[in-house]
Design an enzyme around this catalytic site. Structure first.
Site, PDB file in Angstrom:
ATOM      1  CB  CYS A 167      -0.959  -0.015   1.189  1.00  0.00           C
ATOM      2  SG  CYS A 167      -2.039  -1.459   1.140  1.00  0.00           S
ATOM      3  CG  HIS A 307      -1.515   4.261   5.687  1.00  0.00           C
ATOM      4  ND1 HIS A 307      -1.573   4.159   4.307  1.00  0.00           N
ATOM      5  CD2 HIS A 307      -1.639   2.992   6.163  1.00  0.00           C
ATOM      6  CE1 HIS A 307      -1.722   2.883   3.971  1.00  0.00           C
ATOM      7  NE2 HIS A 307      -1.773   2.162   5.084  1.00  0.00           N
ATOM      8  CD  GLU A 318      -0.685   7.628   9.635  1.00  0.00           C
ATOM      9  OE1 GLU A 318      -0.339   8.371   8.698  1.00  0.00           O
ATOM     10  OE2 GLU A 318      -1.650   6.820   9.543  1.00  0.00           O
ATOM     11  CE  LYS A 339      -5.408   4.368   3.042  1.00  0.00           C
ATOM     12  NZ  LYS A 339      -4.478   5.511   3.213  1.00  0.00           N
ATOM     13  CG  HIS A 344      -6.347   0.829   2.159  1.00  0.00           C
ATOM     14  ND1 HIS A 344      -5.491   1.453   1.270  1.00  0.00           N
ATOM     15  CD2 HIS A 344      -5.543   0.160   3.040  1.00  0.00           C
ATOM     16  CE1 HIS A 344      -4.245   1.180   1.598  1.00  0.00           C
ATOM     17  NE2 HIS A 344      -4.248   0.396   2.666  1.00  0.00           N
ATOM     18  CG  PHE A 407       0.067  -6.015   4.362  1.00  0.00           C
ATOM     19  CD1 PHE A 407      -0.336  -5.199   5.396  1.00  0.00           C
ATOM     20  CD2 PHE A 407      -0.855  -6.916   3.838  1.00  0.00           C
ATOM     21  CE1 PHE A 407      -1.620  -5.262   5.906  1.00  0.00           C
ATOM     22  CE2 PHE A 407      -2.143  -6.990   4.338  1.00  0.00           C
ATOM     23  CZ  PHE A 407      -2.533  -6.168   5.373  1.00  0.00           C
TER      24      PHE A 407
END
Length: 421
Positions: A167, A307, A318, A339, A344, A407
């Site tokens: 991502c 994110h 975060e 998002k 996402h 990931f």
């Protein structure tokens, strides 16, 4: 060596909020959710039955039948967004040195739907019939092919490849393009990301990891970053493409300039295959490197497009990273997770959120984080920060930082600022 300045001269997008930049941005400012029941397949037996899909898309409006057969949906989205961006910028192979214009368009997964269709052959027909695959199987599936198709369509012969870092992919693509240009190795790049994984393998795979929200009774409110009741991300699809260009090259051809790209940072958590570092160490390093690259201090940033996926652990780490790195300056800037509206988009998410950051800088408006309800607070999150809950906020946005994490522990941060002579 004096580094070149890099500016944004074109934007294109096809997203869950709209099939162009103007519609997508208008809906983002209004806090519109792009979530709804899945239409790409029958999801009635899946734990998650909703997604943020592109709406009203018809491949026949963009490609003839022969071309459509060569393209997985993710590559179709990439080409549609690239066409918009190229038209917006006015760049073409006749007016520039086509050997010095490159294409780097990322995908975290690539042609998942194509792979899913072809890999099921033996299960559907029986091994005794022998292997028989579509000759377009491999060139439709591979994650670099969108870049190849874009370069062929426009005749651009510069560096051409895809980036795969889950991502974080399209932020990595933007940073690569930025570095090529400022080092003088190219005049311009078509860059960004595309993804189309709202299919059984994508939804089922993420469901098996317990990564997706299962709020099937209320899809539009399911993506709720920084809320205590968040239960996973909402999968989305689409593409966003930017035209990055060397400043003097852009000025020479009279291009419109949206913003200037000034820094990029990349790091690894080196911690876990899917979870972010609990203290946000990789995120801190990525953002710190971006600030150093831009020659900026924390107080120079007015907006962070986080994110912020609406996962239980990721949102916390975060926020910790922002507070640790920015200190007192963290409480003077705006934070938002778009998002909450778009879902996402996996490998395409960084480019879309870079576009939102560019528009925020251009228009001095911060899009909201929607779906947070009063009192739905997580004790591990500092709500003295301005998460831009509920509705967009007007403020001076001199510079914006956009985060994308993936990931494998991949982190990539991009900084854009107002263009000044």
């Amino acid at each position: 060596m004096e580094l070149k300045r890099v500016v944004v001269t074109g934007l294109g997008a096809i997203t869950p909020l709209g099939n162009d930049v103007a519609t997508t941005w208008a809906n983002a400012k209004e806090g519109v959710s792009g979530a709804g029941p899945i239409t790409h397949f029958d999801a009635s037996k899946f734990k998650t039955q909703f997604a943020c899909e592109v709406k009203g898309y018809n491949a026949a409006d963009h490609f003839d039948r022969k071309k459509e057969r060569q393209l997985d949906l993710y590559a179709q989205y990439a080409l549609v967004a690239a066409r918009q961006a190229v038209e917006d910028s006015g760049i073409n192979a006749e007016s520039v040195d086509h050997n010095r214009v490159g294409v780097i368009v990322a995908a975290g997964i690539g042609g998942l739907h194509t792979f899913e269709e072809e890999a099921g052959y033996f299960a559907l027909t029986g091994e005794e019939k022998g292997p028989k695959y579509n000759p377009f199987f491999i060139p439709k599936m591979i994650a670099d092919i969108a870049s190849g198709h874009i370069s062929m369509e426009y005749g651009f012969h510069g560096p051409n490849y895809g980036v795969v870092s889950a991502c974080a992919s399209s932020n990595n693509a933007i940073i690569d393009a930025f570095n090529y240009i400022r080092l003088g190795k190219a005049d311009a790049f078509i860059t960004g990301g595309a993804e189309a994984a709202v299919f059984p393998a994508g939804v089922g795979g993420f469901n098996s990891m317990h990564a997706l929200s299962t709020r099937n009774d209320s899809p539009k409110t399911a993506s709720r970053p920084f809320s205590a009741s968040r239960d996973g991300f909402v999968i989305g699809e689409g593409a966003t493409v930017l035209i990055l260009e060397e400043l003097e090259h852009a000025k020479a051809r009279g291009a419109k300039i949206y913003a200037e790209v000034v820094g990029g940072g990349m790091s690894a958590d080196a911690y876990h295959i899917t979870a972010t570092h609990p203290e946000g160490l990789g995120a801190i390093l990525s953002m710190k490197m971006a600030l150093e690259d831009a020659g900026m201090k924390p107080e120079d940033i007015d907006y962070i497009n986080v994110h912020g996926t609406s996962t239980p652990k990721g949102d916390i780490s975060e926020v910790k990273a922002i507070v640790d790195l920015f200190g007192d300056a963290a409480y003077k800037l705006n934070i938002s997770s778009t998002k909450s509206m778009t879902g996402h988009l996996l490998g395409a998410t960084g480019a879309m959120e870079a576009m939102f950051s560019i528009k925020a800088v251009e228009e001095d408006i911060v899009p909201p984080t929607i779906n947070h309800e009063e009192g739905d607070n997580d004790p591990e999150i500092d709500y003295n920060l301005n998460f831009t809950f509920g509705k967009a906020q007007h403020r001076k946005v001199r510079a914006a930082l956009s985060n994308a994490f993936g990931f494998g522990g991949h982190n990539a941060s991009v900084i854009v600022k107002k263009y000044e002579e």
